[in-house]
Enzyme design. Structure first.
Site, short mmCIF file in Angstrom:
data_model
loop_
_atom_site.label_atom_id
_atom_site.label_comp_id
_atom_site.label_asym_id
_atom_site.label_seq_id
_atom_site.Cartn_x
_atom_site.Cartn_y
_atom_site.Cartn_z
N HIS A 56 0.83 -1.21 0.00
CA HIS A 56 0.00 0.00 0.00
C HIS A 56 0.86 1.25 0.00
O HIS A 56 2.07 1.21 0.21
CB HIS A 56 -0.90 0.01 1.24
N ASP A 96 0.53 5.10 1.98
CA ASP A 96 -0.22 5.60 3.14
C ASP A 96 -1.28 6.64 2.77
O ASP A 96 -1.04 7.54 1.96
CB ASP A 96 0.76 6.19 4.17
N HIS A 117 4.67 -0.04 0.22
CA HIS A 117 5.40 -0.77 1.25
C HIS A 117 4.49 -1.79 1.91
O HIS A 117 3.25 -1.72 1.82
CB HIS A 117 6.00 0.19 2.28
N ARG A 177 5.48 7.03 14.17
CA ARG A 177 5.29 7.43 12.77
C ARG A 177 4.74 8.85 12.68
O ARG A 177 3.87 9.23 13.46
CB ARG A 177 4.33 6.43 12.11
C1 OGA Z 1 3.05 2.35 8.17
C2 OGA Z 1 3.32 0.97 7.77
C3 OGA Z 1 4.85 -0.83 8.03
C4 OGA Z 1 5.69 -1.40 9.08
O1 OGA Z 1 3.39 2.73 9.29
O2 OGA Z 1 2.54 3.10 7.34
O3 OGA Z 1 2.79 0.53 6.79
O4 OGA Z 1 6.63 -2.13 8.73
N1 OGA Z 1 4.20 0.33 8.49
O5 OGA Z 1 5.40 -1.18 10.26
MN MN Z 2 1.93 2.20 5.65
#
Ligand code: OGA
Ligand code: MN
Length: 282
Positions: free
Chosen positions: A104, A106, A255, A273
């Protein structure tokens, strides 16, 4: 300030060596980091020691911050910081333990999708929990002609994965959060607003259909694009260490997290994040 840029492989990604993000970044250094981000798509800053405010300050250099629909998974004093965590208090996860189960970009289900995301590792497991990043410029450029032609000019429907009661997320959205996160339409192939390059924007986690196409045909086409885009030649796999900050460009990168150990009670992964607001894809 000077720093070194070390590419992390052929697909995408570069390590930025010699920058301490807990200190203010001057204008000319910022311009070089910005260019490196456009050139390499995912930047990795190792051995950082960042307070939430440091991470916020660095992120804000790139634009206003945006927020995940899970507004109950943020740091109490820093609502700009989303917590990704497998830790629990009173039996309840203190953050999202299972972000990114499928490929995906974000906030792709918003009208204004995310420009970029920073993810900072505070605690990492001894194994598992890698994040894979895929270069959607390269995936688009290598798309077979029949698929390119089939999606040219097409739009698709995007919906937040956590909206979908059929998916087994550890934390899903409540009704208020769901109502605030309706489905949205975006182009299948988008053009990066800064580089002008085209990339694949549809993704397995968030795209549910191609508009104006019979359901079966749409599902088949999306499955073919998803399989194409996830090929190893487009991917960099990040193995996390404590103190890593990764910063990816959601306009041309997809990702996915490795959640294979998510049900192991000894598996601890704890991250902060931030999400930088972007524009409506075109
Ligand atoms: C995010 C996500 C992936 C991860 O925080 O947007 O997709 O590896 N994380 O935690
Ligand atoms: Mn993500």
């Amino acid at each position: 300030m000077t720093f070194e840029i070390r590419p992390l492989g052929d697909a995408l990604g570069a390590e930025i060596i010699g920058l301490d993000l807990s200190a203010p970044v001057d204008e000319s250094t910022f311009a070089k980091v910005h260019q490196a981000h456009l050139d390499h798509l995912v930047l990795v800053f190792r051995d950082q020691r960042l307070d939430p405010q440091h991470q916020i300050d660095f992120s804000r250099r790139f634009g206003p911050l945006d927020h995940h629909p899970s507004d109950d998974a943020v740091l109490p004093d820093f609502p700009d910081v989303l917590v990704l965590s497998t830790k629990r208090e009173n039996g309840k996860y203190i953050g999202l333990p299972d972000a990114g189960p499928m490929w995906h970009s974000d906030l792709a289900y918003r009208k204004q999708t995310a420009l970029g995301t920073t993810l900072y590792a505070l605690e990492t497991p001894d194994s598992g929990g890698d994040t894979r990043f895929a270069n959607m410029y390269k995936a688009y450029e290598a798309l077979p002609k029949n698929l390119k032609d089939a999606v040219a000019g097409k739009r698709a429907v995007f919906l937040a994965g956590r909206n979908n009661a059929n998916r087994s997320f550890k934390r899903t959205l409540n009704q208020t959060q769901r109502d605030a996160t309706p489905a949205t339409g975006h182009p299948v192939i988008r053009t990066h607003p800064e580089t002008g390059r085209k990339s694949i924007f549809v993704s397995a986690q968030h795209t549910i259909a191609i508009e104006d196409m019979p359901e079966g045909e749409s599902a088949e086409l999306l499955a073919a694009i998803f399989a194409h885009a996830a090929q190893d030649e487009f991917v960099y796999t990040h193995k996390w260490r404590v103190g890593d900050l990764t910063f990816w460009d959601n306009r041309c990168v997809q990702h996915i997290a490795d959640l294979s150990r998510i049900d192991d009670p000894t598996y601890i992964r704890h991250m902060h994040r931030t999400t930088i607001e972007g524009d409506a894809p075109f």
